[in-house]
Structures are given as structure tokens and as C-alpha cells.
Design an enzyme around this catalytic site. Structure first.
Site, PDB file in Angstrom:
ATOM      1  N   SER A 133      58.834  39.395  91.441  1.00 57.56           N
ATOM      2  CA  SER A 133      58.043  39.237  90.217  1.00 57.56           C
ATOM      3  C   SER A 133      58.711  38.187  89.342  1.00 57.56           C
ATOM      4  O   SER A 133      59.894  37.877  89.531  1.00 57.56           O
ATOM      5  CB  SER A 133      58.002  40.577  89.465  1.00 57.56           C
ATOM      6  OG  SER A 133      57.479  40.409  88.168  1.00 57.56           O
ATOM      7  N   TYR A 146      60.462  48.652  85.750  1.00 59.43           N
ATOM      8  CA  TYR A 146      59.861  47.573  86.555  1.00 59.43           C
ATOM      9  C   TYR A 146      60.815  46.377  86.616  1.00 59.43           C
ATOM     10  O   TYR A 146      61.078  45.813  87.689  1.00 59.43           O
ATOM     11  CB  TYR A 146      58.512  47.166  85.942  1.00 59.43           C
ATOM     12  CG  TYR A 146      57.730  46.183  86.785  1.00 59.43           C
ATOM     13  CD1 TYR A 146      56.947  46.623  87.850  1.00 59.43           C
ATOM     14  CD2 TYR A 146      57.763  44.822  86.521  1.00 59.43           C
ATOM     15  CE1 TYR A 146      56.221  45.719  88.627  1.00 59.43           C
ATOM     16  CE2 TYR A 146      57.045  43.922  87.285  1.00 59.43           C
ATOM     17  CZ  TYR A 146      56.271  44.370  88.336  1.00 59.43           C
ATOM     18  OH  TYR A 146      55.555  43.477  89.105  1.00 59.43           O
TER      19      TYR A 146
HETATM   20  P1  NAP Z   1      47.771  46.721  92.639  1.00 57.08           P
HETATM   21  O1  NAP Z   1      46.412  46.160  92.794  1.00 57.08           O
HETATM   22  O2  NAP Z   1      48.024  47.821  91.671  1.00 57.08           O
HETATM   23  O3  NAP Z   1      48.365  47.089  94.063  1.00 57.08           O
HETATM   24  C1  NAP Z   1      49.567  47.810  94.226  1.00 57.08           C
HETATM   25  C2  NAP Z   1      49.609  48.350  95.638  1.00 57.08           C
HETATM   26  O4  NAP Z   1      50.767  49.209  95.803  1.00 57.08           O
HETATM   27  C3  NAP Z   1      48.392  49.210  95.930  1.00 57.08           C
HETATM   28  O5  NAP Z   1      48.018  49.061  97.272  1.00 57.08           O
HETATM   29  C4  NAP Z   1      48.941  50.591  95.673  1.00 57.08           C
HETATM   30  O6  NAP Z   1      48.206  51.630  96.293  1.00 57.08           O
HETATM   31  C5  NAP Z   1      50.307  50.439  96.312  1.00 57.08           C
HETATM   32  N1  NAP Z   1      51.144  51.583  95.971  1.00 57.08           N
HETATM   33  C6  NAP Z   1      51.454  52.046  94.748  1.00 57.08           C
HETATM   34  N2  NAP Z   1      52.183  53.175  94.858  1.00 57.08           N
HETATM   35  C7  NAP Z   1      52.321  53.429  96.184  1.00 57.08           C
HETATM   36  C8  NAP Z   1      52.943  54.445  96.948  1.00 57.08           C
HETATM   37  N3  NAP Z   1      53.568  55.496  96.375  1.00 57.08           N
HETATM   38  N4  NAP Z   1      52.888  54.383  98.303  1.00 57.08           N
HETATM   39  C9  NAP Z   1      52.249  53.377  98.917  1.00 57.08           C
HETATM   40  N5  NAP Z   1      51.611  52.391  98.255  1.00 57.08           N
HETATM   41  C10 NAP Z   1      51.658  52.414  96.900  1.00 57.08           C
HETATM   42  O7  NAP Z   1      48.746  45.553  92.154  1.00 57.08           O
HETATM   43  P2  NAP Z   1      49.044  44.081  92.707  1.00 57.08           P
HETATM   44  O8  NAP Z   1      48.998  43.201  91.542  1.00 57.08           O
HETATM   45  O9  NAP Z   1      48.259  43.772  93.922  1.00 57.08           O
HETATM   46  O10 NAP Z   1      50.595  44.273  93.071  1.00 57.08           O
HETATM   47  C11 NAP Z   1      51.118  44.120  94.368  1.00 57.08           C
HETATM   48  C12 NAP Z   1      52.594  43.749  94.242  1.00 57.08           C
HETATM   49  O11 NAP Z   1      52.701  42.504  93.538  1.00 57.08           O
HETATM   50  C13 NAP Z   1      53.433  44.747  93.451  1.00 57.08           C
HETATM   51  O12 NAP Z   1      54.718  44.863  94.051  1.00 57.08           O
HETATM   52  C14 NAP Z   1      53.539  44.090  92.087  1.00 57.08           C
HETATM   53  O13 NAP Z   1      54.684  44.501  91.382  1.00 57.08           O
HETATM   54  C15 NAP Z   1      53.607  42.638  92.478  1.00 57.08           C
HETATM   55  N6  NAP Z   1      53.279  41.681  91.418  1.00 57.08           N
HETATM   56  C16 NAP Z   1      52.011  41.584  90.924  1.00 57.08           C
HETATM   57  C17 NAP Z   1      51.751  40.628  89.934  1.00 57.08           C
HETATM   58  C18 NAP Z   1      50.382  40.410  89.341  1.00 57.08           C
HETATM   59  O14 NAP Z   1      50.228  39.570  88.461  1.00 57.08           O
HETATM   60  N7  NAP Z   1      49.351  41.100  89.768  1.00 57.08           N
HETATM   61  C19 NAP Z   1      52.775  39.823  89.461  1.00 57.08           C
HETATM   62  C20 NAP Z   1      54.050  39.968  89.991  1.00 57.08           C
HETATM   63  C21 NAP Z   1      54.291  40.892  90.975  1.00 57.08           C
HETATM   64  P3  NAP Z   1      47.043  52.390  95.423  1.00 57.08           P
HETATM   65  O15 NAP Z   1      45.877  51.442  95.367  1.00 57.08           O
HETATM   66  O16 NAP Z   1      46.795  53.615  96.234  1.00 57.08           O
HETATM   67  O17 NAP Z   1      47.621  52.664  94.068  1.00 57.08           O
END
Ligand code: NAP
Length: 241
Positions: A133, A146
Site C-alpha cells: 500500500s 493497517y
Molecule cells: P476489497 O474490495 O475490500 O477486497 C479485499 C479482499 O480481501 C476481498 O476479496 C475480501 O473478501 C478479502 N478478505 C478480507 N478478509 C478476508 C479473510 N479473512 N479471508 C480471506 N479473504 C479476505 O478491497 P481492494 O481494494 O480490492 O483491496 C485488495 C488489496 O489491495 C488489500 O490488501 C488492500 O489493502 C490493498 N490496497 C487497496 C487499495 C485501494 O485503493 N483500493 C490501495 C492500496 C492497497 P470479502 O469480499 O469476503 O470481504
């Protein structure tokens, strides 16, 4: 075949049901990989978008959940699953600390360990891509667990690269900037936050999940064979400012 082809490779992506994980799964599949979409719930939508692919249940409520999944040969691991909790530091609860650290850091480490043990045991090479991140580098605000977890992801990526580079396992990370997913919907819906964020991004737009997916293809491919321990910013230039 281009050096970016993943034909003949098997890849496992955690948190592949939605958002960045879904886009990574689709990009890896488009590059020729056989993808195992892992989620704590159904990844049917992702599998449908990929055609020939499969899904498996991995719920990091148990951070050791991936202990047995690498008994079959898997060449590429993308640790994408992650959560965030927001509160002032003075009010932050132990459960908001533990829940985030368990999914974002403990589960990520032990999933890497299971992958590394299996690959080293078979004498195989492999690629790990961890999702870090901007808060692997910056402090953020109201997100202490986080920030700690994502700084930890950057550190573990380097540690594992040091231990495994000589064994032909590349361990790298992607640090996404502001990407349009469920995670950031509230920010995009707040006009003041949205324009403050956009104003600071040199590229002048939010990132798309596919921007991260295509970078994951690169780091999973033989084009990245000499890249070890890198944390690659994919942020429209945010950290360059
Ligand atoms: P998201 O749409 O909330 O997706 C998060 C994913 O993690 C979902 O598939 C979620 O499953 C899964 N997850 C959460 N808890 C879990 C558990 N206990 N066991 C297995 N899976 C679990 O968010 P995203 O933005 O795509 O994020 C994906 C990654 O990118 C994360 O590591 C996040 O920190 C990182 N990131 C995102 C951004 C951004 O701007 N979006 C920026 C920097 C980093 P559920 O759908 O079942 O909750």
C-alpha cells in the site's frame, strides 16, 4: 512466446472474489495462467470472467488457513486479501488491531511460508507478489493497524526475497495508490476528499483494478526473473510528489 506469457503456470490469488484481487486473477488468466481464485466466499463471478479456472475457499479468520493448499504444484502466489479499520489512535481497540494484523500480515507471512516450503521442497522456482500500500511508506491517519501491517508487508517482502532469491523464488510487492474498489467507495463519494485526492495524483485519475492486475502479470512472469524484494508503486505518481 513473449517473456510476459504465463502459459503453463498455475497461480493462486487470495481475496479474488472482488476488487483488485479479481482484476489480478483475470489479468493472470489473460496472460495464460491457470488461476485458482481463493476467497472466504464464492469467487464464481471471477471464475466466470476467466473461463478455464477454479476456485477454493481460504478464510484468513484462521491466519494459517493456507497450510495445505500448496501440496499441489503452484507457481505463482498473489497475497491480495486485506482489510482496514478506521479510528482515532486514542480510541483504537485491540480487536481492530488484531483482526487487521491477522489478515494483512500474519496470514500473508504464513501463506508465503507454505508456498516457499512446498516450492523449495520440490526444487521448483516460483513467484510471490504481495499487495502492499502507499501506507507501506506513508503514515496515513486513523488507520494504525493497517499502516503497521502494510509497513510489515514491505519488510517481509524484502526478508523473504533475501532468503529465497538464491533458490529461484522471486518475492516482490505492489503498492497500489488510490484504486476504484469497494474499499475506496466512501472516499470517492465524498466530494471534498475525492477532489483533494485527484488534485494530488499526477496522472489525474483514480487507478483501475486492472492497473494492478497488469503489473502483477509482469512481476509473475519471466520478465521479472532478476527482480527481488522490490515494492513497486502503482499510484499514478502519488509518491513522486
Ligand atoms: P476489497 O474490495 O475490500 O477486497 C479485499 C479482499 O480481501 C476481498 O476479496 C475480501 O473478501 C478479502 N478478505 C478480507 N478478509 C478476508 C479473510 N479473512 N479471508 C480471506 N479473504 C479476505 O478491497 P481492494 O481494494 O480490492 O483491496 C485488495 C488489496 O489491495 C488489500 O490488501 C488492500 O489493502 C490493498 N490496497 C487497496 C487499495 C485501494 O485503493 N483500493 C490501495 C492500496 C492497497 P470479502 O469480499 O469476503 O470481504
Amino acid at each position: 512466446m513473449t517473456p510476459f506469457s504465463l502459459t503453463g503456470k498455475t497461480a493462486l490469488v487470495t481475496g479474488a472474489n472482488t476488487g483488485i484481487g479479481q482484476a489480478i486473477a483475470v489479468s493472470l488468466s489473460n496472460a495464460g495462467a491457470h488461476v485458482i481464485a481463493a476467497g472466504r466466499r464464492s469467487c464464481a463471478e471471477t471464475v466466470e470472467a476467466m473461463g478455464a479456472a477454479e476456485e477454493t475457499v481460504l478464510d484468513f479468520a484462521d491466519p494459517m488457513a493456507a497450510r495445505d493448499v500448496f501440496e499441489r504444484p503452484i507457481d505463482i502466489l498473489v497475497n491480495n486479501a486485506g482489510i482496514i479499520r478506521r479510528n482515532d489512535a486514542v480510541d483504537f481497540t485491540e480487536s481492530d488491531w488484531d483482526d487487521v494484523m491477522d489478515v494483512n500480515l500474519k496470514a500473508l507471512f504464513f501463506t508465503c511460508q507454505a508456498f516457499g516450503r512446498a516450492a523449495i521442497g520440490r526444487g521448483a522456482t516460483g513467484k510471490i507478489v504481495n499487495i502492499a500500500s502507499l501506507l507501506s511508506f506513508q503514515g496515513g491517519i486513523r488507520v494504525p493497524s493497517y499502516t503497521a501491517s502494510k509497513h510489515g508487508v514491505a519488510g517481509l517482502t524484502k526478508l523473504l526475497a533475501n532468503e529465497w532469491a538464491g533458490k529461484g523464488i522471486n518475492v516482490n510487492a505492489i503498492a497500489p495508490g488510490y484504486i476504484e474498489t469497494n474499499n475506496t467507495e466512501a472516499l470517492r463519494n465524498d466530494p471534498d476528499r475525492n477532489s483533494a485526492i485527484l488534485e494530488r495524483i499526477p496522472a489525474g485519475r483514480w487507478g483501475q483494478p486492472s492497473d494492478i492486475g497488469e503489473t502483477a502479470v509482469f512481476l509473475s512472469s519471466q520478465a521479472a526473473n532478476y527482480i527481488h524484494g522490490a515494492v513497486l508503486n502503482v499510484d499514478g505518481g502519488w509518491l513522486a510528489r
